[in-house]
Design a protein around this motif. Structure first.
Motif, short mmCIF file in Angstrom:
data_model
loop_
_atom_site.label_atom_id
_atom_site.label_comp_id
_atom_site.label_asym_id
_atom_site.label_seq_id
_atom_site.Cartn_x
_atom_site.Cartn_y
_atom_site.Cartn_z
N GLU A 313 -21.15 -13.06 -28.00
CA GLU A 313 -19.84 -12.26 -28.15
C GLU A 313 -18.81 -12.86 -27.23
OE1 GLU A 313 -19.59 -8.23 -29.37
OE2 GLU A 313 -18.15 -8.12 -27.88
N SER A 314 -17.66 -13.27 -27.78
CA SER A 314 -16.51 -13.84 -27.17
C SER A 314 -15.50 -13.00 -27.34
CB SER A 314 -16.38 -15.42 -27.51
OG SER A 314 -17.34 -15.91 -27.13
N LYS A 315 -14.62 -12.62 -26.06
CA LYS A 315 -13.31 -11.86 -26.25
C LYS A 315 -12.46 -12.56 -25.44
CE LYS A 315 -15.30 -7.26 -26.52
NZ LYS A 315 -15.51 -5.88 -26.14
N GLU A 316 -11.17 -12.33 -25.95
CA GLU A 316 -9.91 -12.75 -25.23
C GLU A 316 -9.11 -11.51 -24.52
OE1 GLU A 316 -7.29 -14.82 -27.83
OE2 GLU A 316 -8.65 -16.43 -28.39
N LEU A 317 -9.18 -11.72 -23.38
CA LEU A 317 -8.49 -10.36 -22.53
C LEU A 317 -7.02 -10.89 -22.13
CD1 LEU A 317 -11.56 -9.74 -20.04
CD2 LEU A 317 -11.05 -8.87 -22.53
N ASP A 318 -6.09 -9.80 -22.18
CA ASP A 318 -4.78 -10.02 -21.74
C ASP A 318 -4.87 -9.79 -20.20
OD1 ASP A 318 -5.21 -7.45 -21.26
OD2 ASP A 318 -3.83 -6.67 -22.81
N ALA A 319 -3.55 -9.81 -19.66
CA ALA A 319 -3.63 -9.76 -18.15
C ALA A 319 -3.97 -8.33 -17.75
CB ALA A 319 -1.69 -9.76 -17.86
N LYS A 320 -3.99 -7.34 -18.47
CA LYS A 320 -4.62 -6.03 -17.87
C LYS A 320 -6.25 -5.99 -18.02
CE LYS A 320 -0.47 -3.51 -18.86
NZ LYS A 320 0.00 -2.42 -19.60
N GLY A 321 -6.63 -7.24 -18.62
CA GLY A 321 -8.17 -7.08 -18.70
C GLY A 321 -8.67 -6.55 -20.05
N SER A 322 -7.85 -6.07 -21.05
CA SER A 322 -8.32 -5.50 -22.14
C SER A 322 -8.18 -6.31 -23.29
CB SER A 322 -7.50 -4.11 -22.41
OG SER A 322 -6.16 -4.56 -22.31
N ALA A 323 -9.03 -5.84 -24.30
CA ALA A 323 -8.92 -6.96 -25.47
C ALA A 323 -7.34 -6.93 -26.45
CB ALA A 323 -10.02 -6.47 -26.53
N THR A 324 -6.95 -8.01 -26.66
CA THR A 324 -5.80 -8.04 -27.20
C THR A 324 -5.57 -7.72 -28.62
OG1 THR A 324 -5.18 -9.85 -25.62
CG2 THR A 324 -3.87 -9.84 -27.81
N SER A 325 -4.97 -6.65 -29.04
CA SER A 325 -4.96 -6.15 -30.47
C SER A 325 -3.72 -6.16 -31.05
CB SER A 325 -5.39 -4.68 -30.47
OG SER A 325 -4.62 -3.91 -29.78
N THR A 326 -2.48 -7.09 -30.35
CA THR A 326 -1.07 -6.78 -31.07
C THR A 326 -0.93 -8.01 -32.01
OG1 THR A 326 -0.40 -7.99 -29.06
CG2 THR A 326 -0.46 -5.59 -29.21
N THR A 327 -1.62 -9.11 -31.87
CA THR A 327 -1.55 -10.32 -32.55
C THR A 327 -2.56 -10.27 -33.61
OG1 THR A 327 -3.38 -11.37 -31.41
CG2 THR A 327 -1.15 -11.36 -30.38
N THR A 328 -2.12 -11.00 -34.73
CA THR A 328 -2.75 -11.10 -36.10
C THR A 328 -4.16 -11.97 -35.86
OG1 THR A 328 -1.38 -12.67 -36.87
CG2 THR A 328 -0.79 -10.46 -37.45
N ASN A 329 -4.02 -12.89 -34.82
CA ASN A 329 -5.14 -13.74 -34.73
C ASN A 329 -6.17 -12.89 -34.26
OD1 ASN A 329 -3.58 -15.83 -35.40
ND2 ASN A 329 -2.72 -16.15 -33.26
N ASP A 331 -9.15 -12.04 -31.89
CA ASP A 331 -9.34 -12.05 -30.33
C ASP A 331 -10.84 -11.83 -30.04
OD1 ASP A 331 -9.96 -9.44 -31.03
OD2 ASP A 331 -8.43 -8.70 -29.44
N LYS A 332 -11.70 -11.65 -30.93
CA LYS A 332 -13.13 -11.39 -30.52
C LYS A 332 -13.97 -12.19 -31.77
CE LYS A 332 -15.02 -7.42 -31.32
NZ LYS A 332 -15.58 -6.00 -30.97
N SER A 333 -15.04 -12.68 -31.27
CA SER A 333 -16.25 -13.39 -32.13
C SER A 333 -17.59 -13.16 -31.98
CB SER A 333 -15.66 -14.81 -32.18
OG SER A 333 -16.14 -15.23 -30.97
N GLN A 334 -18.29 -12.83 -32.90
CA GLN A 334 -19.94 -12.53 -32.64
C GLN A 334 -20.53 -13.64 -33.26
OE1 GLN A 334 -20.36 -8.48 -33.90
NE2 GLN A 334 -19.54 -7.65 -31.92
N GLN A 335 -21.67 -13.94 -32.66
CA GLN A 335 -22.86 -14.92 -33.41
C GLN A 335 -24.19 -14.36 -33.22
OE1 GLN A 335 -22.25 -18.83 -31.63
NE2 GLN A 335 -23.85 -19.68 -33.11
N TRP A 336 -24.90 -14.34 -34.30
CA TRP A 336 -26.25 -13.83 -34.35
C TRP A 336 -27.17 -15.28 -34.63
CZ3 TRP A 336 -28.45 -9.47 -32.95
CH2 TRP A 336 -27.39 -8.26 -32.64
N SER A 337 -28.07 -15.41 -34.29
CA SER A 337 -29.07 -16.61 -34.44
C SER A 337 -30.43 -16.34 -34.54
CB SER A 337 -28.66 -17.77 -33.50
OG SER A 337 -28.85 -17.40 -32.31
#
Length: 471
Positions: A313-329, A331-337
């Motif tokens: 799992e990958s996350k993009e964190l903002d300056a405060k260290g929390s997940a960004t949720s204001t953009t439509t892009n 900000d988190k991806s998951q991969q199972w294999s």
């Protein structure tokens, strides 16, 4: 009333705790003893205290016990190969991207902090059969190490028992020497009276004194041998042989061979030889060599099948260290294999040399097994035959001692009556000492052979065919 009840409950708890502590202590002591001491044959139970002391002394300098623990640890380590490999991973990075045209910055992105974490599980399903073969080899190696430890321990206990029989033998020699010395002193006093009365010459008196010195020297020699053997046995095995006779304690062990004397020698060999410890050790080593050559052949082609599963799992964190949720892009991806992979490895021709080396080890193990089988069979057959011969000689020697004793008593009376010379009395006394020594030596050899045959029956410990040859 409540106070009495509480006091009774406290005292009961203390008693239970002390009982549990003592039981645990005794259990820890019992666990330090070998299994054989907790399951001794009935014939060896009277020696349990001495055998426990001998084992503690033996184990402090026994390399076979360490090798047994090493082989057990190796087999347990091989079992760990079947456990899956679990890996955790985590990455934190901060990145910024800038765009330039003709050396001037035209655009840039805001710095981003990315967090990536996950786990992965990998399990080996098949490795060309090598893990199974190696596991079987390690199990056989552990069995061989246990057998070698049993052989070393039981051989030590057997040698202590044989020393106990030898010590008893020297005690009987000391008793005979003391009796012969007393008889020589009595004869010397009689010779002195006769010499003073003129019925005996000076030369005969000197012969009497010489006989006193001879018996005294022999008595001192036997006492010295007894003291040396007793001290050496204690230093070697850590258990003293008490001054009391061990005939009663060892009698059950010595009686085990009574049922073997009437059996055919071939039947005894066929029954006891395959169960003996050296025979079983040689068989186990041959099985190890067979597994080794089989494993060496599998190393030429080494197929392997592995199964794996993972999550990331990958996350993009903002300056405060929390997940960004204001953009439509996103900000988190998951991969199972989940994967199943297989490999086929062709090893270099060096493995053919390993196969040939394993084949030669197998040949050596077979030759060693044949040698051990012959030696065990020879020791069993020679020991039982020697025992039969000693028993026949004992019958004749017992009658010889009885006849020599009568002659010695008659010569003593004739000498006191002045009808024979002192030389004949001394000669008959020396012949009696010689015959009695032969008798006690044969009895000692019988006890040694009976003890070895008894231990062969009870402990699968083959006798040493030359154990009593030095007597």
């Amino acid at each position: 009333m409540k106070l009495k009840f509480l006091l009774l409950l406290c005292s009961t708890s203390v008693q239970l705790m002390s009982a549990w502590t003592s039981a645990a202590a005794s259990s820890s002591i019992d666990n330090t003893l070998p299994t054989e001491l907790n399951d001794l044959p009935i014939e060896l139970i009277p020696l349990k205290a001495e055998l426990a002391s001998i084992y503690q002394h033996f184990r402090s300098a026994d390399p076979t016990h360490g090798r047994m623990l090493e082989s057990e640890a190796s087999r347990n380590a091989q079992k760990q190969r079947w456990l899956p490999v679990f890996a955790l991973q985590s990455t934190v990075d901060r990145s910024e991207q800038k765009f330039f045209a003709n050396g001037a910055e035209i655009n840039s992105t805001a710095p981003q902090t990315n967090l990536q974490y996950g786990f992965n599980i990998k399990q080996n399903l098949f490795s060309g059969g090598q893990d199974l073969k190696k596991g079987e080899m390690l199990k056989l190696s552990e069995t061989a190490a246990q057998l070698r430890h049993q052989l070393a321990w039981k051989t030590t206990a057997k040698n202590w028992i044989l020393d106990a029989i030898q010590i008893q033998f020297y005690r009987e020699l000391v008793a005979f020497s003391e009796e012969a010395h007393q008889q020589a002193l009595q004869l010397n006093r009689l010779a002195q009276r006769k010499e003073a009365s003129g019925f005996l010459g000076k030369r005969d008196l000197l012969e009497s004194e010489r006989e006193v010195l001879r018996t005294s020297e022999e008595l001192q020699k036997n006492k010295s041998n007894l003291l040396q053997l007793t001290q050496t046995s204690f230093l070697r095995y850590g258990a003293r042989n008490d001054p009391l006779s061990k005939n009663k304690v060892l009698a059950p062990l010595l009686r085990v061979s009574d049922s073997l004397i009437s059996l055919p020698t071939t039947q005894i060999v066929d029954t006891q030889a395959p169960q003996s410890l050296p025979w079983r050790i040689a068989q186990t080593e041959m099985k190890i060599a067979e597994q080794d050559i089989s494993r060496a052949r599998f190393t030429r082609f080494a197929p392997s099948i592995d199964a794996s599963a993972g999550f990331t799992e990958s996350k993009e964190l903002d300056a405060k260290g929390s997940a960004t949720s204001t953009t439509t892009n996103a900000d988190k991806s998951q991969q199972w294999s989940v994967a199943l992979s297989g490999t086929l490895q062709l090893n270099p021709p060096l493995t053919f040399g390993a196969v040939e080396e394993a084949r030669q080890r197998l040949l050596t193990a077979r030759q060693n097994e044949t040698r051990e089988q012959r030696e065990v069979s020879l020791s069993l057959s020679s020991s039982i035959e020697r025992l039969r011969i000693v028993l026949e000689r004992l019958k004749v020697t017992t009658k010889l001692v009885e006849a020599t004793t009568k002659i010695r008593e008659q010569n003593q009376r004739l000498f006191e009556a002045g009808e024979i010379s002192l030389d004949r009395v001394i000669l008959s006394q020396q012949e009696l000492d010689r015959d009695r020594k032969i008798l006690v030596t044969l009895t000692n050899e019988e006890n040694l052979l009976r003890a070895e045959m008894g231990l062969s029956t009870l402990w699968s410990l083959p006798p040493n065919s030359s154990s009593a040859a030095g007597l």
